[in-house]
Design an enzyme around this catalytic site. Structure first.
Site, mmCIF file in Angstrom:
data_model
loop_
_atom_site.group_PDB
_atom_site.id
_atom_site.type_symbol
_atom_site.label_atom_id
_atom_site.label_comp_id
_atom_site.label_asym_id
_atom_site.label_seq_id
_atom_site.Cartn_x
_atom_site.Cartn_y
_atom_site.Cartn_z
ATOM 1 C CB CYS A 135 16.174 59.709 26.669
ATOM 2 S SG CYS A 135 14.862 60.905 26.873
ATOM 3 C CD GLU A 205 19.689 61.764 23.988
ATOM 4 O OE1 GLU A 205 19.632 63.262 23.840
ATOM 5 O OE2 GLU A 205 18.563 60.885 24.355
HETATM 6 C C1 NSP Z 1 16.538 63.875 22.184
HETATM 7 C C2 NSP Z 1 16.285 64.121 23.734
HETATM 8 N N1 NSP Z 1 16.828 63.326 24.540
HETATM 9 C C3 NSP Z 1 16.338 63.137 25.858
HETATM 10 C C4 NSP Z 1 15.392 64.109 26.309
HETATM 11 C C5 NSP Z 1 15.170 64.244 27.780
HETATM 12 N N2 NSP Z 1 14.064 63.218 28.053
HETATM 13 C C6 NSP Z 1 14.780 64.835 25.486
HETATM 14 N N3 NSP Z 1 13.714 65.921 25.805
HETATM 15 N N4 NSP Z 1 15.091 64.865 24.111
#
Ligand code: NSP
Length: 220
Positions: A135, A205
């Site tokens: 993330c 992701e």
């Molecule tokens: C699904 C997702 N992954 C990562 C990020 C970045 N922190 C986010 N805002 N959203």
């Protein structure tokens, strides 16, 4: 080889798929339809609130006060920086209070957050960081790659600026270093489990972009 390098190499194919996903390239060139970005923002607000809870579970599972403090500082970062960015986007996109209060996460958002909670409730701090690191790290790499992009849409320019920024880079590096330090002290079986978890998050992701792009809903 540093554990983080091993993870990055193992995840390369799925990260490349994220870099070239039409949701990401559509942010870069400004062609992504705003209704798909809105679906992303609604699901991502849910995702980030779960992510902050998982970071807080990391603070609780840390074995020293300094690390508890740092994991708690990361919770504040998620709340103060990322979730407040979403508040702003919600205003710009005209998301109503009613839409927010009646919102239910799409299958992928629910599954990805469930994966992180599983790591948090069944594992140690290393498992938590392995599950949340894509993330941080993938978004930083995307932000960096998109730095030169100048989409006409102001929301997309802000999104790119947020994730390519120096403040985010420091947080990402801190978690990479923390995971490498933990990896040195645990067994190979632990490292393999952490790697699997990192790879699952990396795939989620990718699926998260796809969820937003296709405006995924529960089929029944
Ligand atoms: C699904 C997702 N992954 C990562 C990020 C970045 N922190 C986010 N805002 N959203």
């Amino acid at each position: 080889m540093l554990f983080s390098k091993r993870l990055r190499e193992a995840a390369d194919a799925s990260w490349e798929a994220s870099f070239s996903h039409p949701f990401v390239t559509g942010i870069a060139d400004g062609t992504l339809p705003l209704d798909r970005f809105k679906h992303y923002v609604l699901n991502d607000a849910y995702y980030l609130s779960c992510f902050a809870q998982v970071q807080a579970l990391g603070a609780a599972k840390a074995t020293d006060l300094h690390t508890s403090n740092r994991m708690a500082a990361h919770v504040q970062g998620t709340y103060g920086a990322e979730l407040s960015l979403h508040e702003k986007f919600s205003g710009m996109l005209g998301i109503t209070d009613e839409e927010r209060s009646s919102f239910q996460p799409a299958p992928t958002a629910y599954a990805y957050t469930s994966h992180m909670f599983r790591a948090a409730y069944t594992g140690h701090l290393g498992d938590i960081i392995a599950a949340i690191l894509p993330c941080y790290w993938l978004y930083y790499e995307i932000g960096e790659r998109l730095q030169g992009a100048k989409p006409d849409e102001p929301i997309y320019r802000e999104w790119i600026a947020a994730y390519g920024g120096e403040w985010f880079k420091e947080l990402v590096q801190e978690q990479i270093d923390r995971l490498d330090a933990i990896a040195d002290t645990v067994t190979e079986a632990d490292r393999e489990r952490m790697q699997r978890s990192f790879l699952i998050s990396s795939r989620y992701e990718y699926l998260f972009w796809d969820m937003a792009y296709k405006k995924e809903q529960w089929p029944v």
